[in-house]
Structure formats: structure tokens, C-alpha cells
Design a protein around this motif. Structure first.
Motif, PDB file in Angstrom:
ATOM      1  N   SER A  61      11.442   5.140   5.155  1.00  0.00           N
ATOM      2  CA  SER A  61      10.938   4.219   3.799  1.00  0.00           C
ATOM      3  C   SER A  61      12.227   3.733   3.009  1.00  0.00           C
ATOM      4  O   SER A  61      12.987   4.588   2.783  1.00  0.00           O
ATOM      5  CB  SER A  61       9.895   5.275   2.976  1.00  0.00           C
ATOM      6  N   PRO A  62      12.237   2.515   2.652  1.00  0.00           N
ATOM      7  CA  PRO A  62      13.116   2.210   1.767  1.00  0.00           C
ATOM      8  C   PRO A  62      13.012   2.734   0.263  1.00  0.00           C
ATOM      9  O   PRO A  62      13.688   2.533  -0.839  1.00  0.00           O
ATOM     10  CB  PRO A  62      12.770   0.607   1.392  1.00  0.00           C
ATOM     11  N   TYR A  68       5.929   5.911  -0.445  1.00  0.00           N
ATOM     12  CA  TYR A  68       4.511   5.538  -0.246  1.00  0.00           C
ATOM     13  C   TYR A  68       4.556   3.828   0.365  1.00  0.00           C
ATOM     14  O   TYR A  68       3.797   2.920  -0.207  1.00  0.00           O
ATOM     15  CB  TYR A  68       3.537   5.570  -1.598  1.00  0.00           C
ATOM     16  N   ASP A  69       5.790   3.623   0.680  1.00  0.00           N
ATOM     17  CA  ASP A  69       6.175   2.233   1.330  1.00  0.00           C
ATOM     18  C   ASP A  69       6.763   2.599   2.727  1.00  0.00           C
ATOM     19  O   ASP A  69       8.070   2.940   2.702  1.00  0.00           O
ATOM     20  CB  ASP A  69       6.966   1.441   0.365  1.00  0.00           C
ATOM     21  N   VAL A  70       5.652   2.744   3.698  1.00  0.00           N
ATOM     22  CA  VAL A  70       6.304   3.535   5.126  1.00  0.00           C
ATOM     23  C   VAL A  70       6.536   2.164   5.845  1.00  0.00           C
ATOM     24  O   VAL A  70       6.053   1.141   6.020  1.00  0.00           O
ATOM     25  CB  VAL A  70       5.112   4.059   5.602  1.00  0.00           C
ATOM     26  N   ALA A  71       8.053   2.227   6.313  1.00  0.00           N
ATOM     27  CA  ALA A  71       8.515   1.250   7.345  1.00  0.00           C
ATOM     28  C   ALA A  71       8.264   1.574   8.603  1.00  0.00           C
ATOM     29  O   ALA A  71       8.161   0.718   9.628  1.00  0.00           O
ATOM     30  CB  ALA A  71       9.853   1.290   7.101  1.00  0.00           C
ATOM     31  N   VAL A 109       1.747  -1.244   3.800  1.00  0.00           N
ATOM     32  CA  VAL A 109       2.991  -0.858   4.381  1.00  0.00           C
ATOM     33  C   VAL A 109       4.088  -1.486   3.602  1.00  0.00           C
ATOM     34  O   VAL A 109       4.101  -1.914   2.663  1.00  0.00           O
ATOM     35  CB  VAL A 109       3.195  -1.303   5.834  1.00  0.00           C
ATOM     36  N   SER A 110       5.430  -0.759   4.055  1.00  0.00           N
ATOM     37  CA  SER A 110       6.484  -1.384   3.402  1.00  0.00           C
ATOM     38  C   SER A 110       6.792  -2.824   3.763  1.00  0.00           C
ATOM     39  O   SER A 110       6.570  -3.234   4.784  1.00  0.00           O
ATOM     40  CB  SER A 110       7.763  -0.546   3.853  1.00  0.00           C
ATOM     41  N   ASP A 111       7.486  -3.490   2.663  1.00  0.00           N
ATOM     42  CA  ASP A 111       7.823  -4.968   3.436  1.00  0.00           C
ATOM     43  C   ASP A 111       8.867  -4.883   4.444  1.00  0.00           C
ATOM     44  O   ASP A 111       9.026  -6.101   4.809  1.00  0.00           O
ATOM     45  CB  ASP A 111       8.058  -5.699   1.987  1.00  0.00           C
ATOM     46  N   GLN A 112       9.535  -3.717   4.588  1.00  0.00           N
ATOM     47  CA  GLN A 112      10.502  -3.697   5.730  1.00  0.00           C
ATOM     48  C   GLN A 112       9.646  -3.246   6.935  1.00  0.00           C
ATOM     49  O   GLN A 112      10.517  -3.219   8.011  1.00  0.00           O
ATOM     50  CB  GLN A 112      11.608  -2.486   5.146  1.00  0.00           C
ATOM     51  N   HIS A 113       8.566  -3.029   6.818  1.00  0.00           N
ATOM     52  CA  HIS A 113       7.872  -2.797   8.163  1.00  0.00           C
ATOM     53  C   HIS A 113       8.094  -3.825   9.093  1.00  0.00           C
ATOM     54  O   HIS A 113       7.879  -5.029   8.939  1.00  0.00           O
ATOM     55  CB  HIS A 113       6.320  -2.394   8.007  1.00  0.00           C
ATOM     56  N   SER A 178       5.242  -5.397  -5.034  1.00  0.00           N
ATOM     57  CA  SER A 178       5.389  -6.535  -4.065  1.00  0.00           C
ATOM     58  C   SER A 178       6.014  -5.890  -2.921  1.00  0.00           C
ATOM     59  O   SER A 178       6.152  -6.445  -1.747  1.00  0.00           O
ATOM     60  CB  SER A 178       6.274  -7.642  -4.671  1.00  0.00           C
ATOM     61  N   ALA A 179       6.793  -4.785  -2.747  1.00  0.00           N
ATOM     62  CA  ALA A 179       7.203  -4.001  -1.577  1.00  0.00           C
ATOM     63  C   ALA A 179       6.264  -3.438  -0.823  1.00  0.00           C
ATOM     64  O   ALA A 179       6.594  -2.915   0.102  1.00  0.00           O
ATOM     65  CB  ALA A 179       8.352  -3.100  -2.107  1.00  0.00           C
ATOM     66  N   GLN A 180       5.040  -3.381  -1.114  1.00  0.00           N
ATOM     67  CA  GLN A 180       3.667  -2.998  -0.434  1.00  0.00           C
ATOM     68  C   GLN A 180       2.847  -3.701  -0.083  1.00  0.00           C
ATOM     69  O   GLN A 180       1.526  -3.701  -0.578  1.00  0.00           O
ATOM     70  CB  GLN A 180       3.182  -1.602  -1.426  1.00  0.00           C
ATOM     71  N   PRO A 181       3.019  -4.760   0.877  1.00  0.00           N
ATOM     72  CA  PRO A 181       1.890  -5.348   1.095  1.00  0.00           C
ATOM     73  C   PRO A 181       0.649  -4.936   1.528  1.00  0.00           C
ATOM     74  O   PRO A 181       0.750  -3.985   2.653  1.00  0.00           O
ATOM     75  CB  PRO A 181       2.491  -6.414   2.202  1.00  0.00           C
ATOM     76  N   ASP A 182      -0.399  -5.333   1.407  1.00  0.00           N
ATOM     77  CA  ASP A 182      -1.960  -4.835   1.887  1.00  0.00           C
ATOM     78  C   ASP A 182      -2.034  -5.117   3.345  1.00  0.00           C
ATOM     79  O   ASP A 182      -1.937  -6.590   3.679  1.00  0.00           O
ATOM     80  CB  ASP A 182      -3.041  -5.403   0.736  1.00  0.00           C
ATOM     81  N   LEU A 183      -2.664  -4.229   4.117  1.00  0.00           N
ATOM     82  CA  LEU A 183      -2.820  -4.506   5.391  1.00  0.00           C
ATOM     83  C   LEU A 183      -4.480  -5.262   5.504  1.00  0.00           C
ATOM     84  O   LEU A 183      -4.997  -4.847   4.698  1.00  0.00           O
ATOM     85  CB  LEU A 183      -2.913  -3.400   6.142  1.00  0.00           C
TER      86      LEU A 183
END
Ligand code: NOJ
Length: 558
Positions: A61-62, A68-71, A109-113, A178-183
Motif C-alpha cells: 500500500s502507498p 486502507y488503500d490496498v495495491a 482499492v489504492s489508486d496504485q492498484h 481520491s487515492a481510494q477509488p470505489d469499485l
């Protein structure tokens, strides 16, 4: 209950200790807690007397929101260790009788996922974007966000993307930062992937899964605005009826694992913040989640009528679905109990959190000790957030430049954020890092207040009057007393603003929330008190565990 049945149903009365890995213990000396640190402290947890550990996210995660922003769910963040270490830790914990619960964050998820990165790189309308909530904006040029939904993190819930040529593009939904886009939970990939992730961790021996933001996953695809006073199931992004099918599928996955003696039943624990208890317990129907956090109890002020009302409503609402209640005094999101209970308004709400609220820590500590006895005596399972067993207060004096929590950042500094309850634990010694890190380590990721020298595990183990000594004693008694844990309770009168109830054949818990001492009800033996008695009286803000006198004399006392 036979021993096999009690192994299977371990979760109905388990004591579950919450570890925030960043701040529990640092094994490698980088100033951040890690799995090696937890491994080295397993004996501490076994001696404390807990049945399970719940780890807040330990995945790659970043750390835009503390993990709570899982890559990537199948990789442990290098700051914490490796997958092999996680597997070893799960096994080593089981070897000392402690089960492991992991945290799954299905709303976002993380925006880096890689899914989100692929979605950003793809065109509007592409299959990659369909796993999220990409949408054109409203108004001229699509410059207005698609909805004005509120965020639990303050601030906006949509962010605009850029097209490859640099012009403004579609918006994407993020209920949190904004680093946690909704699925998009209408998408089959999203469902399949999460069921695979559940299996990935159950296959590694975890006994359960804590489900983050469990009531938020499903959105109304028509994207209406939030009604002013939404009725049950009418909010476009919370508690939608379609959620229950998702959890029924998850329950099928959990139930497909054998409930053998080592792991027992694999459980699903929901983080469900809902004001309506009847809607809340729908998640706990027999083919859905096993338990969910009882935030109503956590949020109540230190007031006998309020707490009793919450306890009664909790038990009455859980009974028809057959689920045990949970008792939670705090977690990594809320103000520590020692601080909260020392305030004029001792309830909890995210909206009311402010810097500089006057606090009487001595009063708060007395009440937090009494609350520990109260919550551990109630029917169901018990959660303890790391550091509450040490009576750590909220660290409010933290320098603002060190605050990274999106709740702080997105409120423009109005909301203090949650770092104050996430400070690295003090283990030993007289100066920071208090044994949190090995000698010669980098500074801890958040500083520890020097006055925590008085609160180290080492000091408290040597002091029979400490909060730690109290927790160790109460967990030992809770385990040994036949009436405690799962099962019924019966209130009995013991004075105005006094909560008193019996469990099993002879156990009684009495908590004095009034402002004067009250006589202890008739008893044969005092098992434990949260503070000194005043002769035969129970002082204000004090709790006692008793072996009650035989029924006849108790009735006489009433
Ligand atoms: C609830 C978690 O407990 C909290 O820490 C997190 O920020 C939000 N969900 C978003 O994942």
C-alpha cells in the motif's frame, strides 16, 4: 457445549486484540512496526489472555490511508515484512492459542492498484473502467461532478481525470480520499477477485476476515443525489439491499472450510456503521456475517441510562438473528477511551472531533477502567484496541506537520484526524522509543510523548494497580467464569445510575456511574474492582465483579 462445538463457535465469546501493525512493535529498526515485531511479542498477547488478533491491513500500500488503500492483497507491504513471514506469524500465533483475523477492504482499492492504473490508461466506456465508477461530469463541458455525495473523510467524492491529450476527462468516484477509488460491485470481476482473496487468506490459516466499510459497497447506478432524510435502503451509497447477496456468497466461501480444532469456523466480521439497529442486524442473519462491530455502544457517553439503553437495544436486536453482540470501546479510528471519558461530552462522533477539547485524564482513566469491566462482562465477544490495555490517552499535542491522515488533510486541519490513537506503543525504558524499536533504530514514524515513560508495559507489569494488571486479571477471570462470554444476562437494581447485572449462576457486575458512592450489593466474594472500594461502598466511576450472594439474600438487598 462440548469442546469441539466450542472450538467451532469460538467467535461467539472471543476476546479479539486489534493490532495496528505500524505501531505495535518494530523488529527491523526502521521506526515502523512490522510482523517481526509482532512475532517477538506473541508471548505478551498470550499472557494478556486474548483469543485472536485482528490485523489492520498489512498489504502492499502507498499508505495514503494507513493501508486502507490496498495495491495488492497477495503481497505484504515491505515495510511490514513478507508473505512468508505472515504465514509463519499465523502459525506461530496459533501455536500459542491465538487465531488471526485479516482486514479486507472491498469498497475501494489504492489508486496504485493495477486495475485502477489500467482504467486510467484506458478510454471512457472501456472494460477496464467498468470495474470502477467512471462517469462524465454534469453541466457545460462536464465540469461539475456527477453527484454531491458526502464523504466520511470530509471533502469531495469525485475526482476528474485527464485525457491523454491533457484535456479534462471523466470523473471517478471515491467515497474516501481520491487515492481510494470505489469499485463497482455490479461487475463480476470485482466479485470473483474478492472471493479469491478470501480463499487466499483462508488457505493460509486465517480464522476470519474483518470487512472494511461493509455497508458501502453497492451504489445506486442511477447516481441520484442523497435524499435529505433517507429511509431504510434509500441511500444511494449505503446499506443497499443488494449487499446481502454479496455476503451470502462470502459466507458460502467461509463455510466451505472445515471447522477443525485448530481453526474452528472461519468468520466474517463487518465494519457496519448504521444508526438503525434493525438494519444493522440484517447483516448478521445466519447465512451472512457472523458478527459486526457494535459502534452504538462505543459512541455512547459515560451515562448509565445511555449505556443501558444501548446494551438493551443491542441484545434485543441480535436475539432474533441468533448472532452474538460485540463490545468495542475503541479502534484505530476513534478517540482513545481514557481521553474520551474525561470530557464533558464523553460520547464519540466523527463530526464533533476538534483539537483542544478540555480533558480530565484522571477522570477518564477511572471511567475507562470501569468501562473495561463493564464491556468484558457483557454477553458476546470483546475487542481490545492495542494500547487500551495500557490506558494510553489520545496524543493530541502531535505537531500538525506530522499528521498524514486524510481526515485531517481533507478538513483543512479542522478535524484532528486519527494519528492521536495510532502512536507507537511504549514497551520499556525511560525514553522514546520505549523499546518499540531496537537500539540504534530510526526515529519512530510518529513521535511518542516522553510522559509515556510511566505507561510502558515494563512499568505496568511491575505495578499491580496498573491498567495492564487490570486487563490481565479481567481476561483471566472472564475465561474461567462459566457465566461470562456468550449467554444471557439479567439486570438487577442497585441504585440510581448504577448498572448491575448477573451472568450465570453467581457472577455479578456492578458499575457506579452516579456521582456518589453506593453500597455494594450482597455478595460472597469480590473478584475484581476497577479501583479501590470505600469500605463497603463502590465509589463513583468504579466497577466491581462479584460472586453474588445466594439468590435469596440478593433479593433482600434489592
Ligand atoms: C474504515 C477504517 O477503519 C478506516 O481506518 C478507513 O480509513 C476507512 N474505513 C476507509 O477504508
Amino acid at each position: 457445549m462440548g469442546s469441539q462445538a466450542s472450538e467451532r463457535l469460538w467467535w461467539r465469546d472471543a476476546v479479539i486484540y486489534q493490532i495496528y501493525p505500524r505501531s505495535f512493535a518494530d523488529g527491523d529498526g526502521d521506526g515502523t512496526g512490522d510482523l517481526a515485531g509482532v512475532r517477538s511479542r506473541l508471548d505478551y498477547l498470550a499472557d494478556l489472555g486474548v483469543d485472536a488478533i485482528w490485523f489492520t491491513p498489512w498489504y502492499l500500500s502507498p499508505m495514503a490511508d494507513g493501508g486502507y488503500d490496498v495495491a495488492d492483497y497477495r503481497v505484504i507491504d515491505p515495510a511490514f515484512g513478507t508473505l512468508a513471514e505472515a504465514e509463519e506469524l499465523i502459525a506461530a500465533a496459533l501455536a500459542v492459542g491465538i487465531r488471526t483475523i485479516v482486514d479486507i477492504v472491498p469498497n475501494h482499492v489504492s489508486d496504485q492498484h493495477q486495475w485502477f492504473q489500467a482504467a486510467l490508461a484506458a478510454r471512457p466506456g472501456s472494460p477496464e473502467r467498468a470495474r470502477f465508477w467512471f462517469h462524465p461530469g454534469r453541466g457545460p463541458g462536464g465540469a461539475e461532478m456527477p453527484t454531491r455525495w458526502a464523504s466520511p473523510f470530509n471533502g469531495e467524492t469525485w475526482t476528474r481525470t485527464k485525457n491523454p491529450d491533457g484535456t479534462p476527462g471523466e470523473w471517478y468516484l471515491h467515497l474516501f480520499s481520491s487515492a481510494q477509488p470505489d469499485l463497482n460491485w455490479d461487475h463480476p470481476d470485482v466479485r470473483r477477485e474478492h472471493e479469491d482473496v478470501l480463499r487466499f487468506w483462508f488457505d493460509r490459516g486465517v480464522a476470519g476476515v474483518r470487512i472494511d466499510s461493509a455497508a458501502l459497497l453497492v451504489k445506486d447506478p442511477a447516481l441520484p443525489e442523497e435524499p435529505a432524510n433517507p429511509g431504510p435502503g434509500e441511500h444511494p451509497a449505503s446499506d443497499r439491499d443488494e449487499l446481502h447477496d454479496i455476503y451470502r456468497s462470502w459466507r458460502t466461501v467461509a463455510d466451505s472450510y472445515p471447522s477443525d480444532v485448530t481453526s474452528g469456523e472461519r468468520i466474517l466480521v463487518g465494519e457496519v456503521w448504521l444508526p438503525d439497529v434493525d438494519r444493522f442486524v440484517r447483516y448478521l442473519r445466519p447465512d451472512e456475517l457472523h458478527t459486526a462491530f457494535n459502534f452504538d455502544f462505543l459512541a455512547r457517553p459515560w451515562d448509565a441510562a445511555e449505556l443501558r439503553e444501548s446494551i438493551d437495544a443491542t441484545l434485543a436486536s441480535h436475539a432474533p438473528v441468533g448472532a452474538p453482540a460485540t463490545w468495542v470501546l475503541s479502534n484505530h479510528d476513534v478517540t482513545r477511551p481514557v481521553t474520551r471519558y474525561g470530557r464533558a461530552d464523553s460520547g464519540f462522533s466523527f463530526e464533533a472531533k476538534r483539537m483542544g477539547t478540555p480533558t480530565d485524564l484522571e477522570l477518564g482513566r477511572r471511567r475507562a477502567r470501569a468501562a473495561a469491566l463493564l464491556s468484558a462482562a457483557l454477553p458476546g465477544s470483546l475487542y481490545i484496541y492495542q494500547g487500551d490495555e495500557l490506558g494510553l490517552p489520545e496524543f493530541e499535542e502531535l505537531d500538525n506537520t506530522l499528521r498524514q491522515d486524510p481526515m485531517f488533510l481533507r478538513s483543512g486541519g479542522v478535524d484532528p484526524g486519527r494519528e492521536g490513537c495510532r502512536v507507537p506503543l511504549p514497551w520499556s525504558g525511560d525514553a522514546p522509543p520505549f523499546g518499540f524499536s531496537p537500539a540504534g533504530a530510526a526515529p519512530t514514524w510518529l513521535p511518542q510523548p516522553p510522559e509515556w515513560a510511566e505507561l510502558t508495559v515494563e512499568k505496568q507489569l511491575a505495578d499491580p494497580g496498573s491498567m495492564l494488571a487490570l486487563y490481565r486479571a479481567l481476561l483471566r477471570i472472564r475465561r474461567a467464569e462459566p457465566g461470562l462470554g456468550d449467554g444471557p444476562m439479567i439486570w438487577f437494581p442497585a441504585g440510581d445510575d448504577v448498572l448491575a447485572f448477573r451472568r450465570g449462576p453467581r457472577f455479578a457486575c456492578v458499575v457506579n456511574l452516579s456521582d456518589r458512592p453506593v453500597p455494594l450489593p450482597g455478595h460472597e466474594r469480590v473478584l475484581l474492582t476497577s479501583g479501590p472500594l470505600a469500605g463497603a461502598d463502590l465509589p463513583s466511576d468504579t466497577a466491581a465483579w462479584l460472586h453474588a450472594a445466594p439468590q435469596r439474600s440478593t433479593q433482600h438487598d434489592q
